[in-house]
Design a protein around this motif. Structure first.
Motif, PDB file in Angstrom:
ATOM      1  N   UNK A 267      39.429  45.902  41.911  1.00  0.00           N
ATOM      2  CA  UNK A 267      40.534  45.532  43.171  1.00  0.00           C
ATOM      3  C   UNK A 267      41.290  43.955  43.376  1.00  0.00           C
ATOM      4  N   UNK A 268      39.955  44.119  44.011  1.00  0.00           N
ATOM      5  CA  UNK A 268      40.166  42.397  44.270  1.00  0.00           C
ATOM      6  C   UNK A 268      41.342  41.569  43.754  1.00  0.00           C
ATOM      7  N   UNK A 269      40.913  42.008  42.319  1.00  0.00           N
ATOM      8  CA  UNK A 269      42.947  41.375  41.673  1.00  0.00           C
ATOM      9  C   UNK A 269      43.961  41.728  41.910  1.00  0.00           C
ATOM     10  N   UNK A 270      43.707  43.540  42.035  1.00  0.00           N
ATOM     11  CA  UNK A 270      45.369  43.766  42.740  1.00  0.00           C
ATOM     12  C   UNK A 270      45.515  43.339  43.643  1.00  0.00           C
ATOM     13  N   UNK A 271      44.748  42.722  44.488  1.00  0.00           N
ATOM     14  CA  UNK A 271      44.955  42.732  45.800  1.00  0.00           C
ATOM     15  C   UNK A 271      45.388  41.064  45.884  1.00  0.00           C
ATOM     16  N   UNK A 272      45.018  40.399  45.106  1.00  0.00           N
ATOM     17  CA  UNK A 272      45.634  38.742  44.544  1.00  0.00           C
ATOM     18  C   UNK A 272      46.922  38.390  43.817  1.00  0.00           C
ATOM     19  N   UNK A 273      46.747  39.602  43.352  1.00  0.00           N
ATOM     20  CA  UNK A 273      48.434  39.608  42.490  1.00  0.00           C
ATOM     21  C   UNK A 273      49.599  40.145  43.458  1.00  0.00           C
ATOM     22  N   UNK A 274      48.943  40.809  44.132  1.00  0.00           N
ATOM     23  CA  UNK A 274      49.992  41.352  45.879  1.00  0.00           C
ATOM     24  C   UNK A 274      50.067  40.179  46.417  1.00  0.00           C
TER      25      UNK A 274
ATOM     26  N   UNK B 191      45.659  31.710  41.659  1.00  0.00           N
ATOM     27  CA  UNK B 191      44.515  31.011  40.588  1.00  0.00           C
ATOM     28  C   UNK B 191      43.104  31.981  40.777  1.00  0.00           C
ATOM     29  N   UNK B 192      42.645  33.044  41.735  1.00  0.00           N
ATOM     30  CA  UNK B 192      41.595  33.713  42.052  1.00  0.00           C
ATOM     31  C   UNK B 192      42.123  34.741  40.763  1.00  0.00           C
ATOM     32  N   UNK B 193      43.367  35.286  41.310  1.00  0.00           N
ATOM     33  CA  UNK B 193      43.264  36.167  39.820  1.00  0.00           C
ATOM     34  C   UNK B 193      43.048  35.703  38.884  1.00  0.00           C
ATOM     35  N   UNK B 194      43.423  34.543  38.041  1.00  0.00           N
ATOM     36  CA  UNK B 194      43.663  34.418  36.732  1.00  0.00           C
ATOM     37  C   UNK B 194      41.724  34.091  36.679  1.00  0.00           C
ATOM     38  N   UNK B 195      41.070  34.359  37.679  1.00  0.00           N
ATOM     39  CA  UNK B 195      39.823  33.313  37.437  1.00  0.00           C
ATOM     40  C   UNK B 195      39.036  35.088  36.991  1.00  0.00           C
ATOM     41  N   UNK B 196      39.605  36.157  37.688  1.00  0.00           N
ATOM     42  CA  UNK B 196      39.266  37.273  37.010  1.00  0.00           C
ATOM     43  C   UNK B 196      39.562  38.271  36.483  1.00  0.00           C
TER      44      UNK B 196
END
Length: 282
Positions: free
Chosen positions: A96-103, A145-150
Motif C-alpha cells: 500500500x505504501x508503494x502505491x501512496x509513494x507513486x501517488x 526513492x522510497x518507491x524504488x527502494x520498496x
C-alpha cells in the motif's frame, strides 16, 4: 494555536465547497496550505495525525480538481502522501505504501511541470530545477526513492532508479541542508540499503548519516533511525546500533518542534526495531 489552526482549516473549506463556493474557496485554500503543512509536522499527537491526515488529503484532492495546476496544493499533496506512507503505512503494509509513494511522486512532478514521459527529457528538466522549487523537488525525491527502494525486485523500479537518484543529486547540489539534512539521510539510506552491484557503499553512507546528525545537532531523529536500521545492521555494528537507540530514546520529540510528528513516529519505530535487535545481529 497551531493545532487549532490545522483543525479549523478543512471544516471551513468543506463548508465553502459544499455551498457551491468553489471559486471562493480556492484563494482561501492556497493561502492556508503553507500553514497546514507546517502544522502537520509540528503535531506531536501520532493518533490525531494518523486519523485526520487521510481525510485532509482527500479534501485537498477535491480542491485540486477545481484548480489542477495549483502548485501549493500539488506540493502539499506530495508532502502529505509521502509523510503518511513513510510514518504510518510502510512498516505495516509496504504494498500500500508503494502505491501512496507513486501517488505522491505524480503530484510532485506535476507541481514542477514535469511530464512523466521521455526519460531523457525528464532528466534534463530535473537538472534545471531551481532552488526556489526545492520543497516540491525534495518531497518528490523522497517519494520516488522510497518507491524504488520498496520495489528493487521489479524491473520498472530499476529502470526509474536513475531518475529518482538524479532528483536526489539535484537536491544535494542546491540545498543539501534542506529540512534538517534529510537529503543526507536519504542518500545515506540508499547507499547503505543497496548491494554494491546496485551502487551501495557503506563507508559513504556513514559519512552522509553523520553529516545529517550534525546539521540538527542530533534533534532530527529520522537520521539516527535510518542510520541504525540500514547502516549499523548492514555492517553488523551492534554497539553503534544501541548507541543510536539510546540517543533516540533520550531525545524528546519536541526538541525539534518543526519535526515533532516525525520524531514521535521515529521514537516508536526505533523502539520496535530495538526489540528485534537479537535477530538483526549475528
Amino acid at each position: 494555536m497551531k493545532k487549532c489552526y490545522a483543525s479549523l482549516l478543512f471544516p471551513v473549506l468543506l463548508l465553502l465547497l459544499s455551498g457551491g463556493c468553489a471559486r471562493l474557496a480556492m484563494p482561501v485554500a492556497s493561502s492556508m496550505i503553507p500553514g497546514f503543512t507546517r502544522a502537520l509536522f509540528e503535531e506531536c499527537d501520532l493518533k490525531l495525525a494518523r486519523e485526520s491526515l487521510p481525510a485532509e488529503l482527500k479534501l485537498m484532492e477535491g480542491l485540486l480538481q477545481n484548480d489542477p495546476g495549483n502548485q501549493k496544493i500539488l506540493t502539499a499533496l506530495c508532502m502529505g502522501f509521502t509523510g503518511y506512507a513513510m510514518l504510518f503505512v510502510e512498516d505495516e503494509n509496504p504494498e500500500r505504501a508503494s502505491g501512496l509513494y507513486l501517488r505522491a511522486k505524480t503530484y510532485g512532478l506535476a507541481a514542477m511541470g514535469i511530464e512523466n514521459t521521455d526519460p531523457r527529457q525528464m532528466l534534463i528538466r530535473i537538472q534545471e530545477i531551481p532552488k526556489a522549487n526545492i520543497e516540491m523537488l525534495f518531497w518528490t525525491t523522497m517519494a520516488w526513492n522510497a518507491w524504488v527502494n520498496l520495489n528493487l525486485d521489479q524491473p520498472s523500479a530499476i529502470g526509474e532508479s536513475s531518475l529518482a537518484e538524479a532528483c536526489l543529486k539535484r537536491v544535494l547540489e542546491i540545498a543539501p541542508d534542506f529540512y534538517y539534512g534529510a537529503p543526507y539521510v536519504l542518500m545515506g539510506t540508499i547507499l547503505a540499503a543497496r548491494p554494491a552491484m546496485l551502487g551501495g557503499d557503506a563507508p559513504k553512507a556513514k559519512t552522509y548519516f553523520e553529516n545529517a546528525i550534525a546539521l540538527s545537532d542530533g534533534k532530527f531523529l529520522l537520521a539516527q533511525y535510518y542510520y541504525a536500521r540500514y547502516y549499523a545492521v548492514r555492517v553488523q555494528d551492534k554497539t553503534l546500533f544501541l548507541s543510536l537507540v539510546n540517543a533516540v530514546s533520550e531525545t524528546p520529540p519536541d526538541a525539534l518542534r518543526e519535526a515533532c510528528l516525525i520524531n514521535q513516529a521515529v521514537k516508536q519505530k526505533m523502539k520496535a526495531l530495538a526489540e528485534i535487535a537479537d535477530e538483526l545481529f549475528l
